[in-house]
Design a protein around this motif. Structure first.
Motif: not given
Length: 365
Positions: A150-174
Motif C-alpha cells: 500500500g501507499k504507506n510508510n512502514c519502518g523499524s521492524p522488530t521480531y519476537s521468536k517467542a510470539n512469532g510476530k513482528i512489530a513496526f511503526w506505520g504512517r498511513l498515506e496522507g
C-alpha cells in the motif's frame, strides 16, 4: 495539386497535435524531475510531448543535469547523476567477513539475522515514495518477501521468536502521525494495531524476550522527535505506561534493562523506568539507536560527529572501552547485533550517496 496540398497541410497539422508518451527515470535516491520548469515526479516521470521537452533532474549532494527529450527519443530515458561515490572500505577499518546483504538500494532498519532466523528490514522501492517491511529467510540469499503493502510508510521492524510476530511503526498515506502495528512474522497479511494516539508519532518498537511487552517511543507530531517519551505496553492486558524521556528504546536479552537515546546521549534503565544512567555522552558526537550485544555486556550504536559523519561504535555497558568500528565517509547507521556475532547495519558504502543497502560484518573483540 490542390488535393495533394490540402492533404499535406492536414497531415502536418495532425502530426503537430499528436503527443508522444515518454518516461524519464533516475536511479538516484531523492531525485526530483522537472519538465519544462514544472515538477513532474521523483525518480520517474511519465509525460507527453509534441516535439521536445527540457527535462531537469536533480538530487541532494549531486550535480543537476538538464537534457532535451525529443519525439525521436527512446520511450524510456534513464538519467544518471554524478555525486559522491564511497569506497567499500576505508583506512582504519578492519572487518571480518564484510558482506553486502541487499542489492536493491533504499534498504534500512535491519533487525534479526540470528541463527536460523529471518532478517527483517524496511525497503522504500524504486520510487522511494513509500516504504514497506520485507523479510529475507536467508540473509545471504537474493530472495526477499515483501510483508506490507500500500501507499504507506512502514519502518523499524522488530521480531519476537517467542510470539512469532513482528512489530513496526506505520504512517498511513496522507497522515502526519504514526502508530505501532503487529503481524505474523512468517505468513499472512493481517495487521493488528497496537497503539492509536491521535496527533502523535509512535515509532521504534521492540519486544521483550518473552514477547509479552513492547517498548516504543512517542512524541507529539507538531513538536518533533527531540521531545520523545518512552512507553511500554503489556500485550496481554493492554496496560500502557510512560517510562520517561528518550527515544529508540531496546530491551536487553535477559529482559531486565532497556537501553535508549536522549538528546544524543545513550542511557540504560530498568524496565519500569527506574535507575536511569548515562553510559555514552560526548561533545564530539551525538549517539542514537543503541542495541545490546547478544551477551548483554556491550552496546552497539551509531553516532553523528561534528563533521556530519555517521559511524558505528561499541561500548561496554558500564561506559568503558568505547571503540569506533567504521571510518568510511559513507553513512553507516542502524546497527543490529545478531547472536552469531554479525553486526548488521545500513550503509551507502560501495555506492552513490543515499543509495542505502544492508551490510554486515563479524564482530570480534
Amino acid at each position: 495539386m490542390g488535393l495533394v496540398l490540402t492533404t499535406l497541410i492536414a497531415f502536418t497539422l495532425f502530426s503537430c497535435k499528436v503527443r508522444k508518451t515518454v518516461v524519464v527515470k533516475c536511479p538516484t535516491a531523492g531525485a526530483s524531475i522537472e519538465v519544462d520548469g514544472e515538477q513532474a515526479g521523483s525518480q520517474q516521470a511519465t509525460f507527453r510531448i509534441k516535439r521536445w521537452a527540457n527535462v531537469t533532474v536533480s538530487a541532494p549532494n549531486y550535480v543537476s543535469k538538464t537534457i532535451t527529450v525529443e519525439r525521436g527519443s527512446d520511450d524510456v530515458t534513464e538519467v544518471c547523476l554524478e555525486g559522491d561515490y564511497f569506497d567499500i572500505t576505508s583506512n582504519g577499518e578492519s572487518f571480518i567477513a564484510l558482506t553486502k546483504i541487499t542489492e536493491n538500494a533504499r534498504c534500512y532498519n535491519p533487525f534479526g539475522g540470528n541463527s536460523k532466523e529471518p532478517l527483517f528490514f524496511s525497503y522504500s522501492g524504486d520510487q522511494g515514495t513509500y516504504s514497506n517491511i520485507c523479510r529475507k529467510d536467508n540473509p545471504l540469499s537474493n530472495a526477499m518477501t515483501q510483508m506490507t503493502e500500500g501507499k504507506n510508510n512502514c519502518g523499524s521492524p522488530t521480531y519476537s521468536k517467542a510470539n512469532g510476530k513482528i512489530a513496526f511503526w506505520g504512517r498511513l498515506e496522507g497522515s502526519t502521525h504514526a502508530d505501532i502495528y503487529m503481524m505474523n512474522a512468517s505468513h499472512g497479511k493481517a495487521i493488528t494495531q497496537v497503539t492509536n494516539t491521535p496527533n502523535h508519532v509512535e515509532a521504534h518498537p521492540d519486544f521483550s524476550p518473552d514477547g509479552k511487552l513492547i517498548v516504543y517511543s512517542r512524541y507529539l507530531a507538531s513538536e518533533g522527535a527531540d521531545h520523545s517519551q518512552i512507553w511500554i505496553k503489556n500485550l496481554e492486558n493492554g496496560e500502557n505506561s510512560m517510562l520517561g524521556s528518550g527515544r529508540t528504546p531496546s530491551f536487553s536479552h535477559n529482559g531486565k534493562k532497556i537501553v535508549y537515546a536522549e538528546n544524543g546521549v545513550i542511557g540504560i534503565m530498568d524496565i519500569d523506568g527506574d535507575h536511569r544512567s548515562h553510559i555514552v555522552s560526548s561533545s564530539s558526537f551525538k549517539a542514537w539507536c543503541p542495541r545490546f550485544s547478544p551477551d548483554d555486556r556491550h552496546i552497539v550504536f551509531h553516532a553523528q560527529d561534528t563533521s556530519d559523519n555517521w559511524d558505528i561504535y561499541v561500548i561496554d555497558i558500564d561506559g568503558n572501552n568505547l571503540v569506533r568500528l567504521t571510518f568510511n565517509k559513507s553513512t553507516d547507521n542502524d546497527p543490529y547485533w545478531a547472536d552469531d556475532g554479525n553486526i548488521y547495519f545500513r550503509s551507502d558504502r560501495g555506492d552513490y550517496k543515499n543509495n542505502y543497502n544492508i551490510w554486515r560484518f563479524k564482530y570480534q573483540e
